[in-house]
Enzyme design. Structure first.
Site, PDB file in Angstrom:
ATOM      1  N   ASP A 191       2.667   6.298  -4.995  1.00  0.00           N
ATOM      2  CA  ASP A 191       3.666   5.747  -4.356  1.00  0.00           C
ATOM      3  C   ASP A 191       5.121   4.853  -5.038  1.00  0.00           C
ATOM      4  O   ASP A 191       4.227   4.082  -5.965  1.00  0.00           O
ATOM      5  CB  ASP A 191       3.438   4.584  -3.222  1.00  0.00           C
ATOM      6  CG  ASP A 191       2.008   4.837  -2.382  1.00  0.00           C
ATOM      7  OD1 ASP A 191       1.180   5.430  -3.135  1.00  0.00           O
ATOM      8  OD2 ASP A 191       2.021   4.287  -1.415  1.00  0.00           O
ATOM      9  N   HIS A 194       7.965   3.851  -2.678  1.00  0.00           N
ATOM     10  CA  HIS A 194       8.209   2.710  -2.342  1.00  0.00           C
ATOM     11  C   HIS A 194       9.919   1.679  -2.596  1.00  0.00           C
ATOM     12  O   HIS A 194      10.146   0.759  -2.284  1.00  0.00           O
ATOM     13  CB  HIS A 194       8.125   1.530  -1.836  1.00  0.00           C
ATOM     14  CG  HIS A 194       6.143   2.427  -0.625  1.00  0.00           C
ATOM     15  ND1 HIS A 194       6.366   2.738   0.548  1.00  0.00           N
ATOM     16  CD2 HIS A 194       5.055   2.310  -0.963  1.00  0.00           C
ATOM     17  CE1 HIS A 194       5.669   3.188   0.904  1.00  0.00           C
ATOM     18  NE2 HIS A 194       4.155   2.684   0.066  1.00  0.00           N
ATOM     19  N   ASP A 253       4.312   8.671  -0.428  1.00  0.00           N
ATOM     20  CA  ASP A 253       5.268   7.106   0.130  1.00  0.00           C
ATOM     21  C   ASP A 253       7.098   7.013  -0.823  1.00  0.00           C
ATOM     22  O   ASP A 253       6.550   6.096  -1.666  1.00  0.00           O
ATOM     23  CB  ASP A 253       4.545   6.172  -0.298  1.00  0.00           C
ATOM     24  CG  ASP A 253       3.463   6.256   0.837  1.00  0.00           C
ATOM     25  OD1 ASP A 253       3.889   7.456   1.941  1.00  0.00           O
ATOM     26  OD2 ASP A 253       3.167   5.294   1.278  1.00  0.00           O
ATOM     27  N   ASP A 303      10.744   3.771   2.022  1.00  0.00           N
ATOM     28  CA  ASP A 303      10.410   2.159   2.448  1.00  0.00           C
ATOM     29  C   ASP A 303       9.904   1.245   1.950  1.00  0.00           C
ATOM     30  O   ASP A 303       9.490   1.653   0.424  1.00  0.00           O
ATOM     31  CB  ASP A 303       8.926   2.509   3.822  1.00  0.00           C
ATOM     32  CG  ASP A 303       9.592   3.922   5.185  1.00  0.00           C
ATOM     33  OD1 ASP A 303      10.430   3.203   5.543  1.00  0.00           O
ATOM     34  OD2 ASP A 303       8.643   4.073   5.347  1.00  0.00           O
ATOM     35  N   ARG A 304      10.265  -0.052   2.357  1.00  0.00           N
ATOM     36  CA  ARG A 304       9.453  -1.722   2.357  1.00  0.00           C
ATOM     37  C   ARG A 304      10.062  -1.355   0.996  1.00  0.00           C
ATOM     38  O   ARG A 304      11.558  -2.690   1.283  1.00  0.00           O
ATOM     39  CB  ARG A 304       8.793  -1.036   1.240  1.00  0.00           C
ATOM     40  CG  ARG A 304       6.919  -0.929   2.055  1.00  0.00           C
ATOM     41  CD  ARG A 304       6.808  -2.054   2.602  1.00  0.00           C
ATOM     42  NE  ARG A 304       4.766  -2.390   3.224  1.00  0.00           N
ATOM     43  CZ  ARG A 304       5.084  -2.747   4.358  1.00  0.00           C
ATOM     44  NH1 ARG A 304       5.642  -3.753   4.577  1.00  0.00           N
ATOM     45  NH2 ARG A 304       3.324  -3.060   4.717  1.00  0.00           N
ATOM     46  N   ASN A 322       2.203   8.946   4.267  1.00  0.00           N
ATOM     47  CA  ASN A 322       2.233   8.659   5.475  1.00  0.00           C
ATOM     48  C   ASN A 322       3.390   7.806   6.004  1.00  0.00           C
ATOM     49  O   ASN A 322       3.596   8.002   6.579  1.00  0.00           O
ATOM     50  CB  ASN A 322       1.363   7.577   5.553  1.00  0.00           C
ATOM     51  CG  ASN A 322       1.123   6.582   5.375  1.00  0.00           C
ATOM     52  OD1 ASN A 322       0.711   6.986   3.182  1.00  0.00           O
ATOM     53  ND2 ASN A 322       1.192   5.306   5.760  1.00  0.00           N
ATOM     54  N   HIS A 323       4.196   7.297   4.556  1.00  0.00           N
ATOM     55  CA  HIS A 323       6.015   7.212   4.983  1.00  0.00           C
ATOM     56  C   HIS A 323       6.784   8.218   4.747  1.00  0.00           C
ATOM     57  O   HIS A 323       7.719   7.480   5.318  1.00  0.00           O
ATOM     58  CB  HIS A 323       5.981   6.441   3.719  1.00  0.00           C
ATOM     59  CG  HIS A 323       5.424   4.442   3.947  1.00  0.00           C
ATOM     60  ND1 HIS A 323       6.403   3.473   5.026  1.00  0.00           N
ATOM     61  CD2 HIS A 323       4.359   4.163   4.194  1.00  0.00           C
ATOM     62  CE1 HIS A 323       5.359   2.825   4.542  1.00  0.00           C
ATOM     63  NE2 HIS A 323       4.166   2.856   4.571  1.00  0.00           N
ATOM     64  N   HIS A 328      -2.226  12.739  -1.070  1.00  0.00           N
ATOM     65  CA  HIS A 328      -1.774  10.974  -1.013  1.00  0.00           C
ATOM     66  C   HIS A 328      -2.981   9.914   0.006  1.00  0.00           C
ATOM     67  O   HIS A 328      -3.276   9.509  -1.119  1.00  0.00           O
ATOM     68  CB  HIS A 328      -0.386  11.156  -0.428  1.00  0.00           C
ATOM     69  CG  HIS A 328       0.005   9.601   0.423  1.00  0.00           C
ATOM     70  ND1 HIS A 328       0.235   8.491  -0.752  1.00  0.00           N
ATOM     71  CD2 HIS A 328      -0.175   8.292   1.390  1.00  0.00           C
ATOM     72  CE1 HIS A 328       1.300   7.253  -0.567  1.00  0.00           C
ATOM     73  NE2 HIS A 328       0.191   7.286   0.563  1.00  0.00           N
ATOM     74  N   ARG A 371      -6.740   0.204   7.365  1.00  0.00           N
ATOM     75  CA  ARG A 371      -5.523   0.197   7.374  1.00  0.00           C
ATOM     76  C   ARG A 371      -5.076  -0.020   9.265  1.00  0.00           C
ATOM     77  O   ARG A 371      -4.260   0.160   9.720  1.00  0.00           O
ATOM     78  CB  ARG A 371      -4.788   1.514   6.544  1.00  0.00           C
ATOM     79  CG  ARG A 371      -4.276   1.260   5.330  1.00  0.00           C
ATOM     80  CD  ARG A 371      -3.025   0.014   5.216  1.00  0.00           C
ATOM     81  NE  ARG A 371      -2.588   0.246   4.077  1.00  0.00           N
ATOM     82  CZ  ARG A 371      -2.680   0.956   3.308  1.00  0.00           C
ATOM     83  NH1 ARG A 371      -1.551   1.931   4.024  1.00  0.00           N
ATOM     84  NH2 ARG A 371      -1.852   0.908   2.294  1.00  0.00           N
ATOM     85  N   HIS A 386      -1.987   5.461  -1.854  1.00  0.00           N
ATOM     86  CA  HIS A 386      -1.609   5.337  -0.876  1.00  0.00           C
ATOM     87  C   HIS A 386      -2.142   3.381  -0.454  1.00  0.00           C
ATOM     88  O   HIS A 386      -1.975   3.230   0.220  1.00  0.00           O
ATOM     89  CB  HIS A 386      -2.304   6.109   0.154  1.00  0.00           C
ATOM     90  CG  HIS A 386      -2.377   5.217   1.283  1.00  0.00           C
ATOM     91  ND1 HIS A 386      -1.370   5.266   2.228  1.00  0.00           N
ATOM     92  CD2 HIS A 386      -4.073   4.762   2.682  1.00  0.00           C
ATOM     93  CE1 HIS A 386      -2.224   5.191   3.696  1.00  0.00           C
ATOM     94  NE2 HIS A 386      -2.651   4.608   3.400  1.00  0.00           N
TER      95      HIS A 386
END
Length: 458
Positions: free
Chosen positions: A206, A208, A235, A238-239, A267-268, A316, A359, A386
């Site tokens: 990730d 991010h 990923d 995001d974030r 998943n993002h 992922h 999660r 992840h």
């Protein structure tokens, strides 16, 4: 106090011990729920907040934590109900009122989207774009594609331009997105590559939206090239505050080295996550809603898994919610869609069998599940991402399941290292390289849900 990943994990441990001694204490459950929220274990956070309320239905923090957990899981109606309870009991609580209003807005927006959703096949944004006639103004001095193509010079200029916090012209961004959609749509859901004895590949987890840490990876490990291939395991957005810069840089390298620069979907790379965790807001602020729609279309064409030398499988999240899945099943997945609620197993479970994921989405898998899957598919081990890890990577299931995470000091507060893996064709033995976070400009992320990390302090 600035808490880090280890502090939250210790808090979880201590509250768990306290609950073993006194299992009817609502405050312990509620506080452990907060620690789970901070470590993104939303499923466990939801279970603990629910248990706190079963013990004491008047415990207001329990409603607040349960609402927060449901928000993080995209269960907006359930969250709204609990926020309503908090606001009713504490009408002067500004934070609760703000969360209630934000949640209410999302619930109404979702209802509106459902009302106007058409059964017809959606037209692609590409059909409504007239790229040829988009003009690049004279005052724009940034990088441009050369004859509509990405070059090494363009990529170097682009990375510096982004580093200086400047915006790529929208025409160039659209050109990159349209071209990368074309390349990705021709790839299988399971990409298979073969490394020669002398070749190596770098696998990153990730990123991010942590653009300056991405630049640091290239600084430490060399720029992508035909002799320095990379695989980024989902990923990308995001974030962090620089998701647009991260994804356009990665897409640029995909265009430059289509056979030596690999991207898998995380998943993002989905609409729901992008709405909650900042990417949609960032694209709309830097460009337009139309461009976000195109990003969404492109993300749906990202491959789901990659197999190296028929021995190492990279994806992922992890393995699957049922046994008997073969590589052939992966090849057949029709991936051009938003993900279903079930199917992929997102997290490790350090016991045999499967359980509900911490999660709160999908499930976790144990060493027996890994062993069975590897044996059935004649694989040596799997690599997944992840999950934030204090050291940037983790080796579990007797070396057969490796996690790699490449966003150091995640969310500017977790204190974790980042890592990447070298794999050589000669022995496929993973070699881990760790790195720490580098400074970046202080720009606030655009997500509603980034405030989740600050939650629960009522």
């Amino acid at each position: 106090a600035k808490f880090q990943l280890m502090d939250y994990e210790n808090a979880i441990k201590y509250y768990t011990e306290a609950l073993e001694l006194n299992s009817s204490n609502a405050i312990y459950y509620s506080n452990r729920s907060l620690a789970y929220l901070r470590t993104e274990c939303y499923g466990y956070a939801l279970a603990d907040a629910t248990r706190a309320l079963e013990i004491d239905k008047n415990y207001i923090k329990g409603y607040y934590r349960r609402a927060t957990s449901n928000m993080a899981l995209g269960k907006f109606k359930a969250a709204l109900k609990d926020y309503e309870t908090v606001v009713r009991v504490r009408p002067n609580d500004k934070d609760a009122k703000m969360k209630y209003q934000e949640c209410n807005k999302i619930v109404k927006q979702k209802a509106f989207e459902r009302a106007i959703a058409s059964d017809e096949l959606k037209r692609s944004v590409v059909d409504s774009l007239d790229i040829e006639n988009m003009t690049i103004e004279d005052e724009y001095t940034g990088p441009k594609l050369e004859d509509g193509k990405v070059t090494v010079k363009f990529m170097k200029d682009l990375m510096q331009w982004f580093k200086d916090q400047k915006k790529l012209h929208r025409k160039c961004a659209y050109q990159i997105l349209i071209q990368v959609k074309d390349i990705l749509s021709k790839l299988p859901s399971l990409v298979e590559i073969c490394l020669k004895e002398t070749e190596k590949i770098t696998i990153c987890g990730d990123t991010h939206g942590q653009y300056y840490d991405l630049l640091n990876i290239f600084e430490l490990n060399g720029l992508p090239s035909e002799t320095n291939p990379y695989l980024f395991n989902g990923d990308f957005v995001d974030r962090g505050s620089f998701s647009v810069e991260v994804i356009l840089t990665l897409f640029g390298f995909k265009l430059l080295f289509p056979d030596h620069f690999h991207l898998l979907r995380g998943n993002h790379e989905t609409d729901n996550m992008n709405q909650m965790y900042g990417f949609e807001g960032e694209v709309k602020a830097k460009y337009t809603a139309q461009m976000f729609q195109l990003f969404s279309e492109v993300f749906q064409w990202l491959p789901l898994a990659q197999c190296i030398n028929s021995k190492v499988l990279v994806m992922h999240g992890g393995l699957f919610s049922e046994d008997g899945v073969t590589l052939d099943d992966l090849r057949k997945i029709d991936r051009n869609r938003q993900p279903p609620d079930s199917g992929l197993c997102f997290l490790l479970w350090h016991k045999n069998g499967r359980s509900i994921s911490k999660r709160g989405v999908s499930c976790q898998f144990g060493p027996d599940v890994t062993e069975h899957f590897l044996k059935q598919n004649k694989l040596q081990y799997i690599v997944r991402s992840h999950e934030v890890k204090a050291e940037g990577y983790e080796v579990t299931h007797s070396g057969k399941c490796i996690t790699v995470f490449s966003a150091p000091n995640y969310c500017d507060q977790m204190g974790n290292k980042g890592a990447y893996i070298h794999l050589r064709g000669s022995d496929l033995k993973p070699e881990f390289h760790q790195f720490t976070a580098v400074p970046h400009p202080n720009v606030k992320p655009m997500a509603y849900a980034n405030s989740l990390l600050q939650l629960g302090m009522m």
